[in-house]
Design a protein around this motif. Sequence first.
Motif, PDB file in Angstrom:
ATOM      1  N   GLN A   7      48.936  35.739  30.202  1.00  0.00           N
ATOM      2  CA  GLN A   7      49.004  35.314  31.788  1.00  0.00           C
ATOM      3  C   GLN A   7      48.124  36.457  32.539  1.00  0.00           C
ATOM      4  OE1 GLN A   7      50.074  32.347  32.595  1.00  0.00           O
ATOM      5  NE2 GLN A   7      50.217  32.167  30.679  1.00  0.00           N
ATOM      6  N   LEU A   8      47.626  37.286  31.909  1.00  0.00           N
ATOM      7  CA  LEU A   8      46.837  38.466  32.499  1.00  0.00           C
ATOM      8  C   LEU A   8      45.485  37.719  32.710  1.00  0.00           C
ATOM      9  CD1 LEU A   8      46.583  41.664  33.118  1.00  0.00           C
ATOM     10  CD2 LEU A   8      45.500  41.910  30.616  1.00  0.00           C
ATOM     11  N   THR A   9      44.898  37.772  34.141  1.00  0.00           N
ATOM     12  CA  THR A   9      43.715  37.317  34.508  1.00  0.00           C
ATOM     13  C   THR A   9      42.759  38.124  34.774  1.00  0.00           C
ATOM     14  OG1 THR A   9      44.727  37.346  36.801  1.00  0.00           O
ATOM     15  CG2 THR A   9      45.035  35.447  35.570  1.00  0.00           C
ATOM     16  N   SER A  10      42.848  39.702  35.075  1.00  0.00           N
ATOM     17  CA  SER A  10      41.885  40.449  35.265  1.00  0.00           C
ATOM     18  C   SER A  10      42.414  41.870  34.925  1.00  0.00           C
ATOM     19  CB  SER A  10      41.210  40.466  36.544  1.00  0.00           C
ATOM     20  OG  SER A  10      42.150  40.818  37.567  1.00  0.00           O
ATOM     21  N   VAL A  11      41.368  42.873  34.619  1.00  0.00           N
ATOM     22  CA  VAL A  11      41.801  44.195  34.597  1.00  0.00           C
ATOM     23  C   VAL A  11      40.774  45.065  35.065  1.00  0.00           C
ATOM     24  CG1 VAL A  11      42.435  46.153  33.117  1.00  0.00           C
ATOM     25  CG2 VAL A  11      43.387  43.782  32.361  1.00  0.00           C
ATOM     26  N   THR A  12      41.004  46.057  35.878  1.00  0.00           N
ATOM     27  CA  THR A  12      40.040  46.808  36.614  1.00  0.00           C
ATOM     28  C   THR A  12      40.451  48.382  36.030  1.00  0.00           C
ATOM     29  OG1 THR A  12      40.010  45.640  38.618  1.00  0.00           O
ATOM     30  CG2 THR A  12      39.404  48.105  38.680  1.00  0.00           C
ATOM     31  N   ILE A  13      39.387  48.583  35.315  1.00  0.00           N
ATOM     32  CA  ILE A  13      39.410  49.930  34.514  1.00  0.00           C
ATOM     33  C   ILE A  13      38.805  51.060  35.329  1.00  0.00           C
ATOM     34  CG2 ILE A  13      38.720  50.914  32.100  1.00  0.00           C
ATOM     35  CD1 ILE A  13      38.525  48.472  31.081  1.00  0.00           C
ATOM     36  N   PRO A  14      39.159  52.258  35.411  1.00  0.00           N
ATOM     37  CA  PRO A  14      38.643  53.188  36.191  1.00  0.00           C
ATOM     38  C   PRO A  14      37.922  54.235  35.459  1.00  0.00           C
ATOM     39  CG  PRO A  14      40.991  53.951  35.444  1.00  0.00           C
ATOM     40  CD  PRO A  14      40.618  52.526  34.879  1.00  0.00           C
TER      41      PRO A  14
END
Length: 248
Positions: free
Chosen positions: A88-95
């Motif tokens: 159910q994870l739709t997006s991940v922003t990686i620093p």
Amino acid sequence: MKRFFLTLMVVAMALLNGNKAFAYDCEVDGIYYYRISTTELEVANKVFSDQNRSAYTGAVTIPSTVTFNGKTFTVVSIGEYAFRDCTQLTSVTIPSSVKTIKGYAFYNCSQIAGINIPASVTSIGEGAFEGCAAITSMLIPNGVTTIGNEMFYGCSNLKAVVLPSSITAVGADAFSRCTSLLSLYLAGGTPPTCEANAFEKVDRTWVTLYVPKSSKGYAEDKVWKDFFIEEFDGRIEDIPLSSLTTTK
């Protein structure tokens, strides 16, 4: 068989942690972390079991720093199996503080349509994006040297991939079952070594392989020669991924 061994690895990791099912040291704002030094953290999975499926949902933004118990840590890596099976994870922003994405970090995250990997990342583990069936394009940052075994295995909607000149090797099953692949850019003037089964179940004759005008050896390589090879001119950073994912 491969899935069987993956399950065994997860069970073994749980056993090594004794009765402690948790795979993290702290949780801040819904993200779980493992402490890897006195100043650095790694994004972790919640538990060593299928219960990790509900650990992360929706859009997740990883911060570059985290304060816990009055101490500030820098987030430098995404750990093994960190987002495993989070369907159910739709997006991940990686620093930009992250330097490493470890093995199977996004395994079977089937709803993520794309992941922007910052230029700070220099190491990506095997199977990192395996089973990410919704991903359509990927740009690997310069500095990463290897496309590991099974990195994109089963990414059935992956259409375009851009690989920097730093890539020297493509591992076994790296792009296996990427049946929608249309465009592959390789910025290196010399072909990276490539395992014979790296593109299992992919019809390479239908994939356009873009190589620099100054490159040599692709047409003679035992794997790369089977692609439809074209030359490109310009900087790889200028390649618009969105234009590469349209159906030919």
